[in-house]
Motif scaffolding. Structure first.
Motif, PDB file in Angstrom:
ATOM      1  N   GLY A 128       0.787  -1.224   0.000  1.00 45.07           N
ATOM      2  CA  GLY A 128       0.000   0.000   0.000  1.00 45.07           C
ATOM      3  C   GLY A 128       0.818   1.272   0.000  1.00 45.07           C
ATOM      4  O   GLY A 128       0.250   2.372   0.064  1.00 45.07           O
ATOM      5  N   PHE A 129       2.146   1.163  -0.117  1.00 46.96           N
ATOM      6  CA  PHE A 129       2.978   2.367  -0.142  1.00 46.96           C
ATOM      7  C   PHE A 129       2.672   3.146  -1.429  1.00 46.96           C
ATOM      8  O   PHE A 129       2.622   2.579  -2.509  1.00 46.96           O
ATOM      9  N   PRO A 130       2.461   4.460  -1.316  1.00 47.48           N
ATOM     10  CA  PRO A 130       2.106   5.251  -2.511  1.00 47.48           C
ATOM     11  C   PRO A 130       3.199   5.184  -3.577  1.00 47.48           C
ATOM     12  O   PRO A 130       4.386   5.111  -3.257  1.00 47.48           O
ATOM     13  N   GLU A 131       2.795   5.215  -4.829  1.00 48.05           N
ATOM     14  CA  GLU A 131       3.763   5.241  -5.916  1.00 48.05           C
ATOM     15  C   GLU A 131       4.597   6.518  -5.833  1.00 48.05           C
ATOM     16  O   GLU A 131       4.083   7.589  -5.511  1.00 48.05           O
ATOM     17  N   THR A 132       5.882   6.379  -6.116  1.00 52.06           N
ATOM     18  CA  THR A 132       6.776   7.527  -6.100  1.00 52.06           C
ATOM     19  C   THR A 132       7.243   7.833  -7.521  1.00 52.06           C
ATOM     20  O   THR A 132       7.300   6.949  -8.381  1.00 52.06           O
ATOM     21  N   GLU A 133       7.576   9.085  -7.752  1.00 52.87           N
ATOM     22  CA  GLU A 133       8.034   9.487  -9.088  1.00 52.87           C
ATOM     23  C   GLU A 133       9.424   8.927  -9.351  1.00 52.87           C
ATOM     24  O   GLU A 133      10.323   9.051  -8.517  1.00 52.87           O
ATOM     25  N   LEU A 134       9.584   8.306 -10.508  1.00 51.11           N
ATOM     26  CA  LEU A 134      10.858   7.702 -10.871  1.00 51.11           C
ATOM     27  C   LEU A 134      11.780   8.731 -11.512  1.00 51.11           C
ATOM     28  O   LEU A 134      11.324   9.732 -12.064  1.00 51.11           O
ATOM     29  N   THR A 135      13.066   8.462 -11.442  1.00 51.19           N
ATOM     30  CA  THR A 135      14.018   9.283 -12.174  1.00 51.19           C
ATOM     31  C   THR A 135      13.946   8.916 -13.663  1.00 51.19           C
ATOM     32  O   THR A 135      13.364   7.899 -14.041  1.00 51.19           O
ATOM     33  N   GLU A 136      14.553   9.730 -14.498  1.00 52.95           N
ATOM     34  CA  GLU A 136      14.547   9.460 -15.929  1.00 52.95           C
ATOM     35  C   GLU A 136      15.212   8.122 -16.241  1.00 52.95           C
ATOM     36  O   GLU A 136      14.728   7.345 -17.078  1.00 52.95           O
ATOM     37  N   ARG A 137      16.304   7.846 -15.566  1.00 55.84           N
ATOM     38  CA  ARG A 137      17.010   6.579 -15.776  1.00 55.84           C
ATOM     39  C   ARG A 137      16.151   5.400 -15.323  1.00 55.84           C
ATOM     40  O   ARG A 137      16.076   4.375 -16.013  1.00 55.84           O
ATOM     41  N   PRO A 206      -6.888  -4.324   5.203  1.00 51.60           N
ATOM     42  CA  PRO A 206      -6.232  -3.194   4.536  1.00 51.60           C
ATOM     43  C   PRO A 206      -4.723  -3.408   4.490  1.00 51.60           C
ATOM     44  O   PRO A 206      -4.178  -4.189   5.282  1.00 51.60           O
ATOM     45  N   PRO A 207      -4.038  -2.746   3.546  1.00 48.25           N
ATOM     46  CA  PRO A 207      -2.593  -2.957   3.411  1.00 48.25           C
ATOM     47  C   PRO A 207      -1.828  -2.463   4.623  1.00 48.25           C
ATOM     48  O   PRO A 207      -2.369  -1.784   5.515  1.00 48.25           O
ATOM     49  N   ALA A 208      -0.540  -2.787   4.645  1.00 45.06           N
ATOM     50  CA  ALA A 208       0.273  -2.525   5.837  1.00 45.06           C
ATOM     51  C   ALA A 208       0.666  -1.066   6.009  1.00 45.06           C
ATOM     52  O   ALA A 208       1.077  -0.654   7.104  1.00 45.06           O
ATOM     53  N   PHE A 209       0.575  -0.268   4.954  1.00 40.95           N
ATOM     54  CA  PHE A 209       1.085   1.103   4.985  1.00 40.95           C
ATOM     55  C   PHE A 209       0.623   1.884   6.213  1.00 40.95           C
ATOM     56  O   PHE A 209       1.436   2.524   6.898  1.00 40.95           O
ATOM     57  N   ASP A 210      -0.666   1.844   6.498  1.00 44.83           N
ATOM     58  CA  ASP A 210      -1.206   2.602   7.636  1.00 44.83           C
ATOM     59  C   ASP A 210      -1.212   1.804   8.933  1.00 44.83           C
ATOM     60  O   ASP A 210      -1.759   2.270   9.939  1.00 44.83           O
ATOM     61  N   ARG A 211      -0.593   0.619   8.932  1.00 48.97           N
ATOM     62  CA  ARG A 211      -0.662  -0.246  10.100  1.00 48.97           C
ATOM     63  C   ARG A 211       0.703  -0.531  10.729  1.00 48.97           C
ATOM     64  O   ARG A 211       0.781  -1.146  11.797  1.00 48.97           O
ATOM     65  N   VAL A 212       1.779  -0.086  10.063  1.00 48.86           N
ATOM     66  CA  VAL A 212       3.112  -0.431  10.569  1.00 48.86           C
ATOM     67  C   VAL A 212       3.408   0.226  11.917  1.00 48.86           C
ATOM     68  O   VAL A 212       4.283  -0.238  12.662  1.00 48.86           O
ATOM     69  N   ALA A 213       2.680   1.289  12.251  1.00 45.66           N
ATOM     70  CA  ALA A 213       2.881   1.927  13.555  1.00 45.66           C
ATOM     71  C   ALA A 213       2.492   0.998  14.699  1.00 45.66           C
ATOM     72  O   ALA A 213       2.903   1.223  15.851  1.00 45.66           O
TER      73      ALA A 213
END
Length: 278
Positions: A128-137, A206-213
């Motif tokens: 569930g981690f949000p997608e991040t913007e990739l570099t050009e490479r 639900p995914p782990a993103f909001d549960r790791v705390a």
């Protein structure tokens, strides 16, 4: 499921026969090693002897990898991992996972906390981690993967995966030790035989993103300094979100520090296990 590997250690689960190995004595604290998506259980070979001196070390090939066989069915990766522990009579283990294996370890820590004594992630993030913007490479490298996949050129795909993950987007092949590169390529190449298999993992909801705390066990979060930008972001997030987390960045390595910098990784891991009485 009838397996051609029936003479080898395996566990029959719904729709699959999971290949596994153990080292050390069952009376010792248990460690469950979960491999990356560009490898199989052999990626942990450099660590096993040191870990087995004081632990019961368990590892298995996930569906689609190594010597495990699977039908094209929906399945729970968490259930598979727990089935391995149950088969061996292990109530609780420290989970050590790289990449997809690390994400699985995090999922298990939030879904089945009673089965987890400690948590170690390597180049991994929570489901569930949000997608991040990739570099050009990075964009270019992923485009190459997509093209090979579309063409069903599985051997080319395996080579490009090693270039992206094991070499990393900020290094060239010339900067990487040839012996490590050959090892990384072999770890991924053997999975090509599973190209026509299509087991479908059921995600944690639900995914782990909001549960790791909610993770309270000792946690070690690690990453290679040359990993892709999204993984580096996941590393920072886990460090900030898991209350018990400590971190380690391995220099001069990308997505497989336990293979490329095996001695350094083993030293950090065994030291952390000892410090936390795991």
């Amino acid at each position: 499921m009838q397996s051609r590997l029936s003479a080898m250690p395996h566990i029959d689960v719904p729709g699959a026969s999971l290949y596994y190995e153990t080292d050390g004595h069952v009376s010792k604290p248990a460690l469950l090693l979960l491999h990356a998506g560009i490898a199989n259980l052999r990626m942990w070979d450099p660590q096993v002897a040191a870990l087995a001196a004081d632990h019961f070390v368990i590892r298995f090939d996930a569906r689609g990898f190594g010597q495990t066989e699977s039908l094209n069915v929906e399945f729970s990766p968490r259930a598979d991992a727990l089935a391995v522990l149950d088969h061996l009579g292990i109530a609780k283990a420290t989970l050590i996972g790289c990449s997809r294996g690390g994400a699985l370890a995090i999922d298990l820590a939030v879904e089945s906390p009673g089965r987890v004594a400690g948590l170690v992630t390597v180049g991994a993030g929570p489901s569930g981690f949000p997608e991040t913007e990739l570099t050009e490479r990075e964009d270019a490298l992923f485009d190459g993967l997509d093209e090979a996949f579309a063409q069903k050129d599985w051997h080319r795909l395996a080579q490009l995966e090693v270039l992206l993950w094991a070499v990393g987007p900020t290094r060239s092949e010339d900067e990487v030790d040839p012996e490590f590169l050959a090892t990384a390529s072999e770890l991924n190449r053997v999975n090509v035989v599973h190209a026509d298999e299509d087991p479908t993992p059921i995600p944690l909801e639900p995914p782990a993103f909001d549960r790791v705390a909610d993770i309270t066990v000792p946690t070690l979060v690690t990453v290679g300094e040359y990993d892709i930008s999204g993984v580096l972001a996941e590393y920072e997030y886990l460090l900030s979100a898991i209350p018990t987390a400590s971190g380690c960045t391995f220099r001069d390595t990308a997505h497989l520090p336990s293979v490329e910098r095996a001695d350094d990784f083993t030293r950090v891991l065994t030291g952390w296990l000892a410090e936390n009485a795991l």
